[in-house]
Design an enzyme around this catalytic site. Structure first.
Site, short mmCIF file in Angstrom:
data_model
loop_
_atom_site.label_atom_id
_atom_site.label_comp_id
_atom_site.label_asym_id
_atom_site.label_seq_id
_atom_site.Cartn_x
_atom_site.Cartn_y
_atom_site.Cartn_z
N GLU A 177 -47.09 -38.30 40.78
CA GLU A 177 -47.06 -37.14 39.90
C GLU A 177 -48.42 -36.44 39.93
O GLU A 177 -49.36 -36.89 39.24
CB GLU A 177 -46.76 -37.56 38.46
CG GLU A 177 -45.43 -38.27 38.30
CD GLU A 177 -44.93 -38.21 36.87
OE1 GLU A 177 -43.86 -37.65 36.66
OE2 GLU A 177 -45.63 -38.70 35.96
N GLU A 215 -50.64 -39.40 31.48
CA GLU A 215 -50.96 -39.08 30.08
C GLU A 215 -51.54 -40.30 29.37
O GLU A 215 -52.41 -40.17 28.50
CB GLU A 215 -49.70 -38.53 29.38
CG GLU A 215 -49.38 -37.12 29.89
CD GLU A 215 -47.93 -36.72 29.87
OE1 GLU A 215 -47.12 -37.40 29.22
OE2 GLU A 215 -47.60 -35.71 30.53
N HIS A 244 -48.58 -43.92 33.48
CA HIS A 244 -48.42 -42.46 33.46
C HIS A 244 -49.78 -41.80 33.23
O HIS A 244 -50.60 -42.31 32.48
CB HIS A 244 -47.43 -42.05 32.36
CG HIS A 244 -46.98 -40.63 32.52
ND1 HIS A 244 -47.77 -39.58 32.12
CD2 HIS A 244 -45.86 -40.10 33.06
CE1 HIS A 244 -47.14 -38.44 32.42
NE2 HIS A 244 -45.97 -38.73 32.98
N ASN A 253 -38.09 -38.89 31.70
CA ASN A 253 -39.14 -39.38 30.81
C ASN A 253 -39.23 -38.40 29.65
O ASN A 253 -39.71 -37.28 29.80
CB ASN A 253 -40.48 -39.43 31.57
CG ASN A 253 -41.66 -39.74 30.66
OD1 ASN A 253 -41.48 -40.15 29.51
ND2 ASN A 253 -42.86 -39.57 31.18
N TRP A 254 -38.72 -38.83 28.51
CA TRP A 254 -38.68 -37.93 27.34
C TRP A 254 -40.05 -37.79 26.67
O TRP A 254 -40.20 -36.98 25.77
CB TRP A 254 -37.64 -38.43 26.32
CG TRP A 254 -36.23 -38.05 26.67
CD1 TRP A 254 -35.77 -37.61 27.89
CD2 TRP A 254 -35.09 -38.03 25.80
NE1 TRP A 254 -34.43 -37.35 27.83
CE2 TRP A 254 -33.99 -37.59 26.54
CE3 TRP A 254 -34.91 -38.36 24.45
CZ2 TRP A 254 -32.71 -37.47 26.00
CZ3 TRP A 254 -33.64 -38.24 23.90
CH2 TRP A 254 -32.54 -37.79 24.67
N LYS A 255 -41.03 -38.62 27.08
CA LYS A 255 -42.36 -38.57 26.45
C LYS A 255 -42.18 -38.66 24.92
O LYS A 255 -41.26 -39.34 24.46
CB LYS A 255 -43.12 -37.31 26.89
CG LYS A 255 -43.14 -37.19 28.42
CD LYS A 255 -44.06 -36.13 28.96
CE LYS A 255 -43.99 -36.13 30.48
NZ LYS A 255 -44.93 -35.20 31.11
N GLY A 304 -39.74 -34.86 33.46
CA GLY A 304 -40.13 -34.76 32.06
C GLY A 304 -39.25 -33.76 31.32
O GLY A 304 -38.12 -34.04 30.93
N GLY A 305 -39.76 -32.55 31.17
CA GLY A 305 -39.10 -31.53 30.35
C GLY A 305 -37.64 -31.31 30.68
O GLY A 305 -36.80 -31.18 29.77
N SER A 361 -42.87 -30.93 37.09
CA SER A 361 -42.13 -29.65 37.04
C SER A 361 -40.90 -29.64 37.93
O SER A 361 -40.50 -28.58 38.43
CB SER A 361 -43.06 -28.49 37.38
OG SER A 361 -44.09 -28.38 36.41
N GLY A 376 -45.69 -30.44 33.68
CA GLY A 376 -45.50 -29.55 32.54
C GLY A 376 -46.06 -28.15 32.74
O GLY A 376 -46.17 -27.38 31.78
P1 13P Z 1 -42.49 -32.45 33.73
O1 13P Z 1 -41.21 -32.68 34.52
O2 13P Z 1 -42.27 -31.95 32.36
O3 13P Z 1 -43.49 -31.67 34.52
O4 13P Z 1 -43.14 -33.92 33.53
C1 13P Z 1 -43.28 -34.74 34.62
C2 13P Z 1 -43.69 -36.09 34.13
O5 13P Z 1 -44.80 -36.28 33.70
C3 13P Z 1 -42.68 -37.14 34.14
O6 13P Z 1 -43.23 -38.39 33.89
#
Ligand code: 13P
Length: 252
Positions: free
Chosen positions: A166, A98, A96, A13-15, A232-233, A211, A172
């Site tokens: 999650e 966020e 999600h 997930n590149w956000k 994510g990251g 993470s 993050g």
């Molecule tokens: P991170 O892997 O950056 O913690 O993000 C997780 C996430 O929210 C994936 O949707």
């Protein structure tokens, strides 16, 4: 379906990250995905990159990170599931944390989005997760299972819907729950899925997200009822994402 027969699934997930130049990461990711035959891999990108990514890496399923619940209409700034499918998306994330927070999305909104995505032919990754305060108050399992009960479409099946757990405090932050807590939560989610959809629950994949990286993926992916990761990251570069794909292949 026998336990253990679920294919591992690793989704990035590149956000709100990524410009055209970032598409150079796709080739090595697609190559690793093609090489690890036991793992399903997908990348959920900003809407602006989906068409080009789908062209650049035709074997790699490209997804969106959200869709609107309506087919079309007066919803300035929004994108429908059919629009995403038309430009090459094969899946979308919904719910999600966020978006639940930034856009105040409710479980009812998320259920409608999942239904709209399925109607447009997209697969769905449906997210759930507790805040740190909820975990500290002993409410994590109750909150997460309630999110699923209220946001998963009634006709959900494993061939188009995946759950992603999650914990919000792990996203993050570099913090990851104890594997015993991950096992407890994924087991509780599996039981709730059995209540909701019966035997189909045993085929449905439950991803862990928060993470996850090349250093901790093997341990997390070995936990009972963890069927993959939502990353994510560490999905932003092939250097960091490919080791997670390889860990999933090793855990298969
Ligand atoms: P991170 O892997 O950056 O913690 O993000 C997780 C996430 O929210 C994936 O949707």
């Amino acid at each position: 379906m026998a336990m253990g027969a679920r294919r591992k699934f690793v989704a990035g997930n590149w956000k709100m990250h990524g410009m055209a130049g970032s598409l150079s990461e796709l080739q090595p990711i697609a190559a690793a995905a093609d090489a690890s035959k036991s793992v399903d891999v997908a990348l959920c990108l900003p809407s602006t990159l989906i068409a080009r990514a789908a062209d650049a890496a035709p074997t790699l399923p490209i997804g969106a990170q959200d869709c609107h619940q309506a087919e079309h209409g007066a919803h300035t700034g929004c994108v429908s599931a059919a629009m995403l499918a038309e430009v090459g998306a094969r899946l979308t994330i919904v719910g999600h944390s966020e978006r639940r927070q930034d856009q105040q999305e409710s479980n009812a909104d998320i259920k409608a989005k999942a239904e709209a995505a399925h109607a447009a032919g997209l697969s769905v990754i449906l997210c759930c997760g507790e805040t740190e305060a909820q975990r500290d108050a002993g409410q994590a399992i109750a909150r997460v299972t309630a999110q699923i009960a209220e946001s998963m479409p009634d006709d959900a099946s494993a061939d188009w819907l995946t759950i992603a757990y999650e914990p919000i405090w792990a996203i993050g932050t570099g913090r990851v729950p104890q594997t015993s807590d991950v096992a407890e939560m994924h087991g509780a989610i599996r039981m709730k899925l059995r209540d909701l959809i019966g035997e189909e629950a045993d085929a449905m994949r439950i991803l862990y997200g928060g993470s996850m990286n090349g250093g901790n993926a093997a341990e997390l992916l070995a936990v009972s009822d963890v069927d993959g990761g939502l990353v994510g990251g560490a999905s932003l570069s092939a250097d960091k994402f490919v080791p997670i794909i390889e860990a999933a292949a090793g855990a298969s």
